[in-house]
Design a protein around this motif. Structure first.
Motif, PDB file in Angstrom:
ATOM      1  N   ARG A   1     -51.081  -7.221 -20.671  1.00 21.43           N
ATOM      2  CA  ARG A   1     -49.678  -6.823 -20.770  1.00 21.43           C
ATOM      3  C   ARG A   1     -49.023  -7.721 -21.799  1.00 21.43           C
ATOM      4  NH1 ARG A   1     -44.747  -6.543 -16.286  1.00 21.43           N
ATOM      5  NH2 ARG A   1     -43.307  -5.404 -17.632  1.00 21.43           N
ATOM      6  N   LEU A   2     -48.279  -7.120 -22.705  1.00 25.11           N
ATOM      7  CA  LEU A   2     -47.615  -7.849 -23.782  1.00 25.11           C
ATOM      8  C   LEU A   2     -46.126  -7.548 -23.740  1.00 25.11           C
ATOM      9  CD1 LEU A   2     -50.197  -6.935 -26.545  1.00 25.11           C
ATOM     10  CD2 LEU A   2     -49.976  -9.155 -25.453  1.00 25.11           C
ATOM     11  N   LEU A   3     -45.325  -8.595 -23.613  1.00 26.70           N
ATOM     12  CA  LEU A   3     -43.878  -8.473 -23.521  1.00 26.70           C
ATOM     13  C   LEU A   3     -43.253  -9.089 -24.776  1.00 26.70           C
ATOM     14  CD1 LEU A   3     -41.488  -7.699 -21.636  1.00 26.70           C
ATOM     15  CD2 LEU A   3     -41.600 -10.029 -20.722  1.00 26.70           C
ATOM     16  N   HIS A   4     -42.524  -8.277 -25.526  1.00 27.09           N
ATOM     17  CA  HIS A   4     -41.882  -8.725 -26.769  1.00 27.09           C
ATOM     18  C   HIS A   4     -40.392  -8.905 -26.502  1.00 27.09           C
ATOM     19  CE1 HIS A   4     -45.420  -7.687 -29.372  1.00 27.09           C
ATOM     20  NE2 HIS A   4     -45.677  -6.947 -28.313  1.00 27.09           N
ATOM     21  N   LEU A   5     -39.915 -10.151 -26.544  1.00 26.39           N
ATOM     22  CA  LEU A   5     -38.536 -10.453 -26.175  1.00 26.39           C
ATOM     23  C   LEU A   5     -37.596 -10.461 -27.367  1.00 26.39           C
ATOM     24  CD1 LEU A   5     -39.291 -13.321 -23.639  1.00 26.39           C
ATOM     25  CD2 LEU A   5     -38.783 -10.928 -23.132  1.00 26.39           C
ATOM     26  N   ARG A   6     -38.017 -11.078 -28.454  1.00 24.64           N
ATOM     27  CA  ARG A   6     -37.181 -11.095 -29.662  1.00 24.64           C
ATOM     28  C   ARG A   6     -38.098 -11.212 -30.873  1.00 24.64           C
ATOM     29  NH1 ARG A   6     -35.774 -15.443 -26.592  1.00 24.64           N
ATOM     30  NH2 ARG A   6     -33.782 -14.457 -26.149  1.00 24.64           N
ATOM     31  N   PRO A   7     -37.664 -10.696 -32.026  1.00 28.42           N
ATOM     32  CA  PRO A   7     -38.537 -10.680 -33.202  1.00 28.42           C
ATOM     33  C   PRO A   7     -38.901 -12.090 -33.670  1.00 28.42           C
ATOM     34  CG  PRO A   7     -36.669  -9.189 -33.485  1.00 28.42           C
ATOM     35  CD  PRO A   7     -36.377 -10.023 -32.275  1.00 28.42           C
ATOM     36  N   LEU A   8     -40.143 -12.236 -34.109  1.00 27.38           N
ATOM     37  CA  LEU A   8     -40.597 -13.448 -34.773  1.00 27.38           C
ATOM     38  C   LEU A   8     -40.609 -13.180 -36.271  1.00 27.38           C
ATOM     39  CD1 LEU A   8     -43.513 -14.242 -32.351  1.00 27.38           C
ATOM     40  CD2 LEU A   8     -41.656 -15.826 -32.858  1.00 27.38           C
ATOM     41  N   ARG A   9     -40.173 -14.174 -37.058  1.00 30.04           N
ATOM     42  CA  ARG A   9     -40.030 -13.967 -38.500  1.00 30.04           C
ATOM     43  C   ARG A   9     -40.865 -14.970 -39.292  1.00 30.04           C
ATOM     44  NH1 ARG A   9     -36.175 -10.316 -39.554  1.00 30.04           N
ATOM     45  NH2 ARG A   9     -34.774  -9.753 -37.826  1.00 30.04           N
ATOM     46  N   ALA A  10     -41.143 -14.604 -40.528  1.00 32.52           N
ATOM     47  CA  ALA A  10     -41.944 -15.450 -41.405  1.00 32.52           C
ATOM     48  C   ALA A  10     -41.341 -16.847 -41.492  1.00 32.52           C
ATOM     49  CB  ALA A  10     -42.037 -14.822 -42.792  1.00 32.52           C
ATOM     50  N   GLY A  11     -42.198 -17.864 -41.375  1.00 30.00           N
ATOM     51  CA  GLY A  11     -41.767 -19.252 -41.440  1.00 30.00           C
ATOM     52  C   GLY A  11     -41.366 -19.845 -40.106  1.00 30.00           C
ATOM     53  N   GLN A  12     -41.269 -19.030 -39.057  1.00 28.52           N
ATOM     54  CA  GLN A  12     -40.832 -19.525 -37.754  1.00 28.52           C
ATOM     55  C   GLN A  12     -41.965 -20.275 -37.067  1.00 28.52           C
ATOM     56  OE1 GLN A  12     -38.936 -16.476 -35.446  1.00 28.52           O
ATOM     57  NE2 GLN A  12     -38.822 -17.711 -33.590  1.00 28.52           N
ATOM     58  N   LEU A  13     -41.634 -21.422 -36.473  1.00 28.15           N
ATOM     59  CA  LEU A  13     -42.601 -22.180 -35.694  1.00 28.15           C
ATOM     60  C   LEU A  13     -42.819 -21.482 -34.354  1.00 28.15           C
ATOM     61  CD1 LEU A  13     -41.164 -25.777 -36.281  1.00 28.15           C
ATOM     62  CD2 LEU A  13     -43.055 -24.686 -37.495  1.00 28.15           C
ATOM     63  N   VAL A  14     -44.058 -21.483 -33.878  1.00 25.83           N
ATOM     64  CA  VAL A  14     -44.348 -20.808 -32.621  1.00 25.83           C
ATOM     65  C   VAL A  14     -45.434 -21.567 -31.858  1.00 25.83           C
ATOM     66  CG1 VAL A  14     -46.044 -19.261 -33.699  1.00 25.83           C
ATOM     67  CG2 VAL A  14     -44.966 -18.589 -31.548  1.00 25.83           C
ATOM     68  N   THR A  15     -45.289 -21.630 -30.543  1.00 29.81           N
ATOM     69  CA  THR A  15     -46.315 -22.218 -29.689  1.00 29.81           C
ATOM     70  C   THR A  15     -46.692 -21.210 -28.607  1.00 29.81           C
ATOM     71  OG1 THR A  15     -44.759 -23.209 -28.101  1.00 29.81           O
ATOM     72  CG2 THR A  15     -45.385 -24.537 -30.026  1.00 29.81           C
ATOM     73  N   VAL A  16     -47.880 -21.390 -28.059  1.00 30.82           N
ATOM     74  CA  VAL A  16     -48.319 -20.626 -26.892  1.00 30.82           C
ATOM     75  C   VAL A  16     -48.694 -21.619 -25.802  1.00 30.82           C
ATOM     76  CG1 VAL A  16     -49.970 -18.962 -25.949  1.00 30.82           C
ATOM     77  CG2 VAL A  16     -49.226 -18.749 -28.337  1.00 30.82           C
TER      78      VAL A  16
ATOM     79  N   ASP B   1     -40.291 -20.201 -29.370  1.00 33.93           N
ATOM     80  CA  ASP B   1     -39.808 -20.659 -30.663  1.00 33.93           C
ATOM     81  C   ASP B   1     -40.042 -22.172 -30.708  1.00 33.93           C
ATOM     82  OD1 ASP B   1     -38.019 -21.813 -32.624  1.00 33.93           O
ATOM     83  OD2 ASP B   1     -36.938 -19.920 -32.672  1.00 33.93           O
ATOM     84  N   GLY B   2     -40.819 -22.614 -31.706  1.00 34.49           N
ATOM     85  CA  GLY B   2     -41.154 -24.027 -31.779  1.00 34.49           C
ATOM     86  C   GLY B   2     -39.969 -24.923 -32.051  1.00 34.49           C
ATOM     87  N   GLU B   3     -38.908 -24.377 -32.636  1.00 33.79           N
ATOM     88  CA  GLU B   3     -37.730 -25.170 -32.977  1.00 33.79           C
ATOM     89  C   GLU B   3     -36.780 -25.312 -31.791  1.00 33.79           C
ATOM     90  OE1 GLU B   3     -34.124 -25.173 -36.345  1.00 33.79           O
ATOM     91  OE2 GLU B   3     -35.789 -23.748 -36.472  1.00 33.79           O
ATOM     92  N   THR B   4     -36.560 -24.214 -31.058  1.00 36.39           N
ATOM     93  CA  THR B   4     -35.576 -24.221 -29.982  1.00 36.39           C
ATOM     94  C   THR B   4     -36.202 -24.268 -28.585  1.00 36.39           C
ATOM     95  OG1 THR B   4     -35.478 -21.806 -29.763  1.00 36.39           O
ATOM     96  CG2 THR B   4     -34.072 -22.829 -31.443  1.00 36.39           C
ATOM     97  N   GLY B   5     -37.479 -23.888 -28.469  1.00 36.93           N
ATOM     98  CA  GLY B   5     -38.125 -23.815 -27.170  1.00 36.93           C
ATOM     99  C   GLY B   5     -37.827 -22.540 -26.405  1.00 36.93           C
ATOM    100  N   ALA B   6     -37.048 -21.627 -26.992  1.00 32.93           N
ATOM    101  CA  ALA B   6     -36.689 -20.384 -26.318  1.00 32.93           C
ATOM    102  C   ALA B   6     -37.889 -19.442 -26.266  1.00 32.93           C
ATOM    103  CB  ALA B   6     -35.532 -19.700 -27.036  1.00 32.93           C
ATOM    104  N   PRO B   7     -38.033 -18.677 -25.191  1.00 36.64           N
ATOM    105  CA  PRO B   7     -39.143 -17.716 -25.112  1.00 36.64           C
ATOM    106  C   PRO B   7     -38.933 -16.570 -26.085  1.00 36.64           C
ATOM    107  CG  PRO B   7     -37.673 -17.444 -23.233  1.00 36.64           C
ATOM    108  CD  PRO B   7     -37.198 -18.658 -23.966  1.00 36.64           C
ATOM    109  N   VAL B   8     -40.015 -16.172 -26.766  1.00 38.36           N
ATOM    110  CA  VAL B   8     -39.938 -15.062 -27.723  1.00 38.36           C
ATOM    111  C   VAL B   8     -40.884 -13.919 -27.344  1.00 38.36           C
ATOM    112  CG1 VAL B   8     -39.131 -16.451 -29.661  1.00 38.36           C
ATOM    113  CG2 VAL B   8     -41.590 -16.239 -29.240  1.00 38.36           C
TER     114      VAL B   8
END
Length: 285
Positions: free
Chosen positions: A205-220, A240-247
């Motif tokens: 199951r894949l849940l997409h909360l908000r768009p990820l954009r080029a150059g954005q830091l990301v963690t799993v 989001d690697g910068e804010t810690g918000a779930p994406v």
């Protein structure tokens, strides 16, 4: 269902397990959904779509060279959102290899859904994972406090994005798969191809909360939710690697795979014991 795609599995679409990687099932299905929208009166020139939620069943392996046909239709419409069904079939055998039920929001309004309505077959229905309304996804700090481990840390690359600079849908499952070996190893000897044993996904199951954009830091960050005799169910949270918000978020049911017999096997006792130590309570979407 109508035909919305055709092709064959390319060598570069396959992973170390010798079959088409999960990200390419998603990529091929999303390509096919553009054809489904075209049949509904929404050509690409009218805009694309946003993927909100997706449930996938992997039914049979597709090794390099496998020809496939993609069929699709619309299960229901909820306001602006269409719940769609995509079925990828082996063209040589006629057997389904994967099904993807996707909630998508087209940028335009479909002119007509006549002739596109389908019903959900049993082999596409959720089995080990829920497809109900998801729970709130914790931020990165809360996820780490729950005991989840960082599996991936990276940046969204331009080649992962569409013409608008937004990461394509397969990018989420690609980041999850990229981090899985870190979870299996972790100093516990759980390699992805240890002694002829690999792994295969049965359900996602894949849940997409908000768009990820080029150059954005990301963690799993990931944790083991449940363990069966042959299956392991993982929860993966993208932040989001910068804010810690779930994406984005994902859940996956996988099995240990005998790489010679190409069959699911019971987890070896030592591997099972190591995995039991990784269980995190109260996980799930």
């Amino acid at each position: 269902m109508i035909v919305i795609g055709r092709g064959s599995v390319q060598q570069e679409e396959c992973d170390v397990m010798g079959h088409m990687n999960v990200r390419h099932y998603v990529a091929r299905a999303c390509d096919a959904l553009q054809w489904l929208l075209f049949e509904a009166g929404l050509p690409p020139s009218a805009g694309g779509f946003r993927l909100h939620d997706q449930h996938i069943r992997f039914l049979r392996e597709m090794p390099p060279g496998t020809p496939f046909t993609i069929l699709g239709g619309v299960l229901e419409q909820r306001g602006k959102v269409l719940r769609t069904l995509v079925e990828i079939r082996n063209s040589a055998t006629g057997e389904p290899a994967a099904t993807l039920v996707s909630d998508i929001e087209p940028e335009g309004r479909p002119h007509s859904l006549d002739g596109l309505a389908v019903t959900l077959p049993d082999h596409a229905a959720p089995r080990g994972l829920s497809f109900d309304t998801p729970r709130p996804v914790p931020d990165r700090t809360a996820a780490l406090a729950m005991g989840l481990a960082e599996a991936h840390r990276g940046v969204v690359r331009p080649q992962d994005c569409d013409a608008r600079g937004v990461m394509r849908p397969e990018g989420v499952i690609a980041r999850v798969w990229d981090g899985v070996p870190n979870l299996r190893n972790g100093g516990k000897g759980l390699g992805v191809k240890e002694e002829g044993i690999g792994g295969a996904a049965l359900e996602y199951r894949l849940l997409h909360l908000r768009p990820l954009r080029a150059g954005q830091l990301v963690t799993v960050t990931s944790g083991l939710r449940a363990l069966g005799s042959k299956t392991a169910t993982w929860t993966h949270l993208l932040h989001d690697g910068e804010t810690g918000a779930p994406v984005a978020a994902a859940e996956a049911v996988g099995v240990a795979l005998d790489l010679v017999a190409r069959k699911a096997i019971a987890l070896p006792p030592d591997r099972r014991a190591a995995l039991e130590a990784l269980l995190v309570p109260d996980l799930g979407l």
